[in-house]
Scaffold this active site. Structure first.
Site, PDB file in Angstrom:
ATOM      1  N   TYR A  91      28.326 -81.754  39.199  1.00  0.00           N
ATOM      2  CA  TYR A  91      28.802 -80.408  39.497  1.00  0.00           C
ATOM      3  C   TYR A  91      27.627 -79.432  39.609  1.00  0.00           C
ATOM      4  CZ  TYR A  91      33.256 -82.640  38.743  1.00  0.00           C
ATOM      5  OH  TYR A  91      34.323 -83.500  38.847  1.00  0.00           O
ATOM      6  N   ARG A  99      26.543 -80.268  28.110  1.00  0.00           N
ATOM      7  CA  ARG A  99      26.802 -81.640  28.540  1.00  0.00           C
ATOM      8  C   ARG A  99      25.884 -82.017  29.701  1.00  0.00           C
ATOM      9  NH1 ARG A  99      32.312 -84.882  30.459  1.00  0.00           N
ATOM     10  NH2 ARG A  99      31.486 -86.908  29.852  1.00  0.00           N
ATOM     11  N   GLY A 155      37.345 -90.684  26.009  1.00  0.00           N
ATOM     12  CA  GLY A 155      38.178 -90.084  27.030  1.00  0.00           C
ATOM     13  C   GLY A 155      39.506 -90.796  27.159  1.00  0.00           C
TER      14      GLY A 155
END
Length: 366
Positions: free
Chosen positions: A180, A227, A320
């Site tokens: 991202y 992160r 996750g």
């Protein structure tokens, strides 16, 4: 023998009851015109409040930051109100929750922006797919951010962080990972700028430290996490080259200047362990370079999670997919119980099915 995963840990003034962290996971349930968190999401997170810490799904810092359908934001009053429902529900169950602050950059599509191009450090198409309201579409060549536009994004992160605290979150995680926007700045295959945001590792990392310096004006440093995914390769147009790991070495070493809650790292994919220039053992490498708390993520199971903490290579482990099918994952670890397998076809589907309907161990036994 007591399990390292189940031992408490202090993140400065924040006491976590265990080291089992719920990883941020997009679930696409904010299906309303405000892209606001809702009652269903409050139920989902509250069910998983036995985690030492929940890190929310990526939540958009602005309209410009959107790249997926039905993902929540944290830039409007309606969105702050929605997240208040979530944080209140989690706290009522004795849990702790950080908001992950997210800008997808070029991993978006003009369909989300009234026909305008998504933004990025450089006009380089990631040649991937964007999940739009009309289904998957090819990504496009993004708009290259101007310096004033970069400065505005820094302020957007700051406002989103302030909103997160107003919404009752215990802290924030800066999403500088997984291909991202911030990650796009770090990687020289995505960033070919020649100004102060491109070229050297220091310049490519500059935006992250500007974001952190802005956020720490409104959130205590010890309630901020970061992160990173140093060995990501082959997704979202991100490829590892000879610059990549030295850049992340620089970033992690500079993060020692802050009193952060943690740094959250992702291990290299097993499929990429032999890729040239990749770091196959992310936790081990950065444990030696970072003096604060480390969370490691990436395909861990109960046994390997306990082992990485016992070995001293991480302080906490983020899970996750196991948390999707097992809201009481911590209890299942405590009892060495079998885990339920979640239904991948429901990961991003609307509604409660495959979201809040997985039974706990106690409910199964009853």
């Amino acid at each position: 023998m007591s399990q390292p995963l189940l031992k408490p840990i202090k993140l400065h003034d924040l006491e976590l009851k265990n080291r089992v962290i719920m990883a941020p996971m997009t679930r696409s349930r904010a299906d309303n015109e405000d892209n606001a968190a809702n009652d269903l999401m409050a139920t989902y997170y509250a069910q998983r409040a036995s985690a030492g810490l929940i890190i929310s799904e990526g939540t958009q810092i602005s309209e410009q930051a959107v790249g997926y359908i039905n993902t929540p934001g944290i830039h409007s009053a309606e969105q702050v109100a929605g997240w208040k429902k979530v944080t209140k529900a989690v706290h009522a169950e004795g849990g702790k929750i950080f908001a992950q602050l997210w800008h997808v950059g070029r991993m978006s599509h003009p369909d989300f922006h009234g026909g305008k191009l998504p933004v990025a450090p450089s006009p380089i198409n990631p040649n991937d797919k964007a999940y739009t309201p009309e289904g998957f579409k090819d990504t496009v060549t993004p708009h290259e951010l101007t310096i004033p536009e970069i400065k505005q994004i820094v302020q957007d992160f700051k406002l989103a962080a302030r909103n997160a605290i107003d919404a009752g979150f215990d802290g924030v995680e800066v999403h500088a990972s997984n291909g991202y926007l911030l990650h796009q700045f770090f990687v020289s295959t995505a960033n070919v700028r020649t100004d102060e945001y491109g070229g050297s590792a220091k310049n490519r990392a500059r935006i992250l430290f500007e974001v952190l310096d802005a956020i720490k004006e409104v959130v205590p440093q010890h309630r901020i996490g970061v992160r990173l995914n140093p060995s990501m390769h082959g997704g979202f147009g991100i490829t590892v080259n000879e610059d990549t790991i030295p850049t992340f070495d620089y970033i992690v070493e500079q993060l020692n200047r802050y009193s952060l809650a943690y740094v959250h790292l992702t291990e290299a994919s097993p499929a990429n362990k032999d890729v040239p220039h990749i770091e196959p053992q992310v936790a081990k490498r950065y444990r030696a370079k970072y003096s604060g708390n480390l969370i490691i993520n990436g395909g861990f199971k109960q046994e390997t999670g306990n082992q990485v903490i016992a070995d001293g290579d991480a302080d906490m482990v983020a899970f996750g997919v196991p948390f999707i099918g097992n809201p009481d994952l911590v209890e299942r670890f405590a009892q060495n119980a079998e885990l339920q397998q979640p239904d991948p076809s429901k990961f991003y589907a609307p509604g409660p099915e495959g979201y809040v309907d997985y039974p706990t161990l106690a409910e199964v036994e009853a």
